[in-house]
Motif scaffolding. Structure first.
Motif, PDB file in Angstrom:
ATOM      1  N   LEU A  76      10.297   8.390  -3.464  1.00 52.03           N
ATOM      2  CA  LEU A  76      10.373   8.261  -2.157  1.00 52.03           C
ATOM      3  C   LEU A  76       9.329   7.035  -1.369  1.00 52.03           C
ATOM      4  O   LEU A  76       9.888   6.368  -0.733  1.00 52.03           O
ATOM      5  CB  LEU A  76      10.011   9.568  -1.375  1.00 52.03           C
ATOM      6  N   PHE A  77       8.220   7.235  -1.912  1.00 52.30           N
ATOM      7  CA  PHE A  77       7.119   6.163  -1.330  1.00 52.30           C
ATOM      8  C   PHE A  77       7.593   4.813  -2.036  1.00 52.30           C
ATOM      9  O   PHE A  77       7.547   3.747  -1.192  1.00 52.30           O
ATOM     10  CB  PHE A  77       5.896   6.552  -2.042  1.00 52.30           C
ATOM     11  N   VAL A 122       1.048  -1.361   0.243  1.00 53.47           N
ATOM     12  CA  VAL A 122       0.022   0.112  -0.040  1.00 53.47           C
ATOM     13  C   VAL A 122       0.890   1.246  -0.004  1.00 53.47           C
ATOM     14  O   VAL A 122       0.411   2.200  -0.695  1.00 53.47           O
ATOM     15  CB  VAL A 122      -1.006  -0.068   1.259  1.00 53.47           C
ATOM     16  N   SER A 123       2.054   1.407   0.761  1.00 51.55           N
ATOM     17  CA  SER A 123       2.702   2.269   0.890  1.00 51.55           C
ATOM     18  C   SER A 123       3.498   2.621  -0.671  1.00 51.55           C
ATOM     19  O   SER A 123       3.731   3.755  -0.950  1.00 51.55           O
ATOM     20  CB  SER A 123       4.099   2.089   1.883  1.00 51.55           C
ATOM     21  N   ALA A 124       3.909   1.509  -1.360  1.00 49.82           N
ATOM     22  CA  ALA A 124       4.656   1.837  -2.687  1.00 49.82           C
ATOM     23  C   ALA A 124       3.255   2.318  -3.492  1.00 49.82           C
ATOM     24  O   ALA A 124       3.644   3.382  -4.246  1.00 49.82           O
ATOM     25  CB  ALA A 124       4.928   0.563  -3.084  1.00 49.82           C
ATOM     26  N   ALA A 125       2.321   2.028  -3.389  1.00 51.52           N
ATOM     27  CA  ALA A 125       0.855   2.369  -4.375  1.00 51.52           C
ATOM     28  C   ALA A 125       0.732   3.853  -4.089  1.00 51.52           C
ATOM     29  O   ALA A 125      -0.068   4.381  -4.774  1.00 51.52           O
ATOM     30  CB  ALA A 125      -0.018   1.563  -4.011  1.00 51.52           C
ATOM     31  N   SER A 126       1.062   4.369  -2.682  1.00 49.94           N
ATOM     32  CA  SER A 126       0.645   5.771  -2.659  1.00 49.94           C
ATOM     33  C   SER A 126       1.551   6.613  -3.561  1.00 49.94           C
ATOM     34  O   SER A 126       1.005   7.745  -3.693  1.00 49.94           O
ATOM     35  CB  SER A 126       1.137   6.056  -1.200  1.00 49.94           C
ATOM     36  N   ALA A 127       2.769   6.134  -4.427  1.00 49.69           N
ATOM     37  CA  ALA A 127       3.272   7.091  -5.217  1.00 49.69           C
ATOM     38  C   ALA A 127       2.383   7.312  -6.452  1.00 49.69           C
ATOM     39  O   ALA A 127       3.061   8.322  -7.007  1.00 49.69           O
ATOM     40  CB  ALA A 127       4.576   6.059  -5.756  1.00 49.69           C
ATOM     41  N   TYR A 156      -6.370  10.395   0.225  1.00 51.92           N
ATOM     42  CA  TYR A 156      -7.176   9.921   1.411  1.00 51.92           C
ATOM     43  C   TYR A 156      -7.343   8.402   1.358  1.00 51.92           C
ATOM     44  O   TYR A 156      -7.133   7.825   2.368  1.00 51.92           O
ATOM     45  CB  TYR A 156      -8.539  10.764   1.357  1.00 51.92           C
ATOM     46  N   VAL A 157      -7.760   8.106   0.355  1.00 52.26           N
ATOM     47  CA  VAL A 157      -8.087   6.444   0.130  1.00 52.26           C
ATOM     48  C   VAL A 157      -6.611   5.898   0.513  1.00 52.26           C
ATOM     49  O   VAL A 157      -6.851   4.633   1.418  1.00 52.26           O
ATOM     50  CB  VAL A 157      -8.578   6.177  -1.351  1.00 52.26           C
ATOM     51  N   MET A 158      -5.645   6.246  -0.100  1.00 52.52           N
ATOM     52  CA  MET A 158      -4.253   5.472   0.102  1.00 52.52           C
ATOM     53  C   MET A 158      -3.952   5.666   1.766  1.00 52.52           C
ATOM     54  O   MET A 158      -3.362   4.805   2.365  1.00 52.52           O
ATOM     55  CB  MET A 158      -3.327   5.732  -0.675  1.00 52.52           C
ATOM     56  N   ARG A 159      -4.057   6.732   2.399  1.00 51.98           N
ATOM     57  CA  ARG A 159      -3.739   6.864   3.709  1.00 51.98           C
ATOM     58  C   ARG A 159      -4.626   6.071   4.510  1.00 51.98           C
ATOM     59  O   ARG A 159      -4.179   5.534   5.564  1.00 51.98           O
ATOM     60  CB  ARG A 159      -4.011   8.387   4.190  1.00 51.98           C
ATOM     61  N   PHE A 160      -5.810   5.876   4.382  1.00 47.27           N
ATOM     62  CA  PHE A 160      -6.770   5.176   5.148  1.00 47.27           C
ATOM     63  C   PHE A 160      -6.326   3.731   4.887  1.00 47.27           C
ATOM     64  O   PHE A 160      -6.471   2.882   5.837  1.00 47.27           O
ATOM     65  CB  PHE A 160      -8.458   5.398   4.563  1.00 47.27           C
ATOM     66  N   LEU A 161      -6.220   3.177   3.876  1.00 45.07           N
ATOM     67  CA  LEU A 161      -5.696   1.795   3.370  1.00 45.07           C
ATOM     68  C   LEU A 161      -4.297   1.602   3.941  1.00 45.07           C
ATOM     69  O   LEU A 161      -4.100   0.289   4.642  1.00 45.07           O
ATOM     70  CB  LEU A 161      -5.656   1.721   1.996  1.00 45.07           C
ATOM     71  N   LEU A 162      -3.544   2.269   4.127  1.00 48.27           N
ATOM     72  CA  LEU A 162      -2.429   2.284   4.720  1.00 48.27           C
ATOM     73  C   LEU A 162      -2.553   1.940   6.360  1.00 48.27           C
ATOM     74  O   LEU A 162      -1.974   1.133   6.984  1.00 48.27           O
ATOM     75  CB  LEU A 162      -1.247   3.331   4.663  1.00 48.27           C
ATOM     76  N   GLY A 163      -3.489   2.615   6.735  1.00 48.73           N
ATOM     77  CA  GLY A 163      -3.901   2.344   8.279  1.00 48.73           C
ATOM     78  C   GLY A 163      -4.634   0.962   8.618  1.00 48.73           C
ATOM     79  O   GLY A 163      -4.207   0.542   9.467  1.00 48.73           O
ATOM     80  N   VAL A 164      -5.277   0.690   7.604  1.00 48.75           N
ATOM     81  CA  VAL A 164      -5.841  -0.725   7.749  1.00 48.75           C
ATOM     82  C   VAL A 164      -5.101  -1.711   7.649  1.00 48.75           C
ATOM     83  O   VAL A 164      -5.018  -2.605   8.527  1.00 48.75           O
ATOM     84  CB  VAL A 164      -7.009  -0.699   6.643  1.00 48.75           C
ATOM     85  N   ALA A 165      -4.048  -1.427   6.821  1.00 49.00           N
ATOM     86  CA  ALA A 165      -2.945  -2.361   6.567  1.00 49.00           C
ATOM     87  C   ALA A 165      -2.107  -2.758   7.650  1.00 49.00           C
ATOM     88  O   ALA A 165      -1.573  -3.730   8.099  1.00 49.00           O
ATOM     89  CB  ALA A 165      -2.203  -2.189   5.413  1.00 49.00           C
TER      90      ALA A 165
END
Length: 449
Positions: free
Chosen positions: A192-193, A108-113, A122-131
């Motif tokens: 970076l991501f 998920v962190s890599a996908a945030s790029a 917002y979606v990627m930050r939320f999913l990072l928290g879930v993961a």
């Protein structure tokens, strides 16, 4: 005859102390360096968005308010999944579940790029928290299953020292990555991501090989060492079970007022910690430094926080006291945040950040040594997860308040004052809880006051 018995007794005590020291030494070297490495990577992936923001915000159209909201929304996903994740870990074991957590959060962190605007951010930050939900309380629970009570604050401090250490070492690295030119169609913040997500995935697979679920499964413990450790942990569990305030069931733990109070205290420290993680690079950058220079300056407070955390935890374990070891550094951190709001030069800002980082970091280990004094089993899994999930909502509120008030006022001071109030308020709550009665304080804090 009496002299002979005295010498034999002294010899047995000496052997027992040597055995204890040998076991604790093995636990320290076999477990702590690896879980520290895991948390190092975890925290880096949580807060590297603070450096990415130096160019990402303009690229995808984020205002200070939108960035603060998106930066903190990580904790909403974290909050929703924390308790169920830790209960699953308690069922299936840390090895499998921590590996799952790390691999998914790395992806998920890599996908945030590849976020393109506020909504995808917002979606990627939320999913990072879930993961990532369940990682931190899972490791805290794991440490309570291996370390005797008198060594837990130091063990927790060593583990949590990876957070400021991650910022200390990761800040220059993140700053250097933000100096990269456009390559392969990706901007510096995207690289970076991607680059900083790779270690999480690799370490996720390493967890399956390195982590051991239970002390009885540890091949590196000799039979006498294993017997001593299991006997000590069982005796501590029985002692907690005899205590009137002991909680072992998951639902009872979630309803335990001590869990709620500790979650509120942790809320204040999290608000301070993630305010620094997400906004410190931008606060320093406003003085005209390059991305790399910003990273170097941001490393100083975090490096000192590691030392403060470990020394303070040792003092807490030596004194067998927790409450004041939470209150004092929290008050210091609150004053440091207020000072940061008034700072006019980069020297003053860095000094304020040192005070805040050391204070927030020093409070955490004694705080996390408290739950094991009144929780066990599924109660410990649920209670520790609840403290962490509710408390980490401070990681949403703090960064959002900074961004919102910066957009309203044009500066960081107002937001820093509000977060300072959060940290100080919950330190006062700890004091009130501690002074209510000596007996209640001992039940809540596991201290000898």
């Amino acid at each position: 005859m009496a002299d002979l018995q005295s010498r034999e007794s002294h010899a047995r005590e000496s052997q027992a102390r040597e055995l204890q020291a040998r076991v604790v030494r093995k636990l320290t070297w076999r477990i702590l360096p690896f879980v520290m490495l895991l948390y190092f990577v975890s925290f880096l992936d949580r807060v590297n968005v603070g450096f990415a923001a130096l160019s990402m915000n303009k690229a995808i159209g984020l205002t200070p308010t939108l960035f603060g909201l998106g930066g903190g929304i990580f904790f909403l996903g974290y909050f929703l999944c924390e308790v169920p994740s830790n209960l699953i870990l308690n069922k299936v074991g840390a090895r499998i579940w921590i590996a799952r957590v790390m691999i998914t959060w790395g992806l998920v962190s890599a996908a945030s790029a590849f976020v393109t605007g506020p909504t995808s951010f917002y979606v990627m930050r939320f999913l990072l928290g879930v993961a990532e939900a369940g990682f931190f309380p899972g490791i805290i629970l794991y440490l309570t299953q291996w370390f005797p009570a008198r060594q837990r604050a130091v063990a927790a401090a060593a583990f949590m020292a990876a957070a400021p250490l991650s910022s200390a070492l990761g800040s220059p690295i993140s700053g250097a990555l933000m100096e990269l030119p456009m390559m392969g169609g990706l901007a510096n913040w995207q690289w970076l991501f991607v680059i900083e997500a790779v270690p999480a995935v690799l370490l996720g697979f390493a967890v399956l090989k390195v982590l051991i679920d239970k002390p009885e499964q540890a091949p590196w413990l000799a039979p006498d060492e294993r017997d001593w450790l299991l006997g000590t942990l069982r005796e501590e569990s029985r002692e907690r079970g005899r205590h009137a305030g002991h909680t072992a069931g998951a639902w009872r733990a979630l309803a335990d007022p001590r869990v709620l109070v500790m979650a509120m205290i942790y809320f204040g420290t999290s608000a301070g910690l993630y305010t620094l993680g997400l906004w410190a690079p931008q606060i320093i950058r406003q003085f005209g430094f390059s991305a790399f220079g910003t990273g170097m300056l941001n490393a100083i407070p975090n490096g000192l926080a590691v030392l403060g955390m470990v020394l303070w935890a040792r003092h807490s374990d030596r004194k067998e006291e927790r409450a004041w070891h939470v209150i004092i550094p929290c008050v210091a951190a609150g004053l440091g945040l207020a000072f940061a709001g008034m700072a006019q030069t980069v020297v003053e800002v860095v000094l304020a950040l040192i005070i805040v980082n050391v204070g927030i970091s020093a409070a955490k280990a004694p705080l996390w040594a408290m739950p094991a004094s009144f929780l066990s089993g599924a109660g410990a899994a649920a209670g520790i997860a609840m403290i962490n999930s509710v408390g980490n909502l401070g990681g949403f509120v703090g960064p959002f308040v900074i961004g919102w008030l910066k957009q309203l006022t044009g500066g960081y001071a107002a937001g820093l004052y509000v977060v300072a109030a959060f940290v100080t308020l919950f330190a006062v709550l700890t004091l009130a809880m501690n002074r209510r009665s000596g007996r209640a304080a001992a039940t809540i804090t596991g201290s000898r006051l």
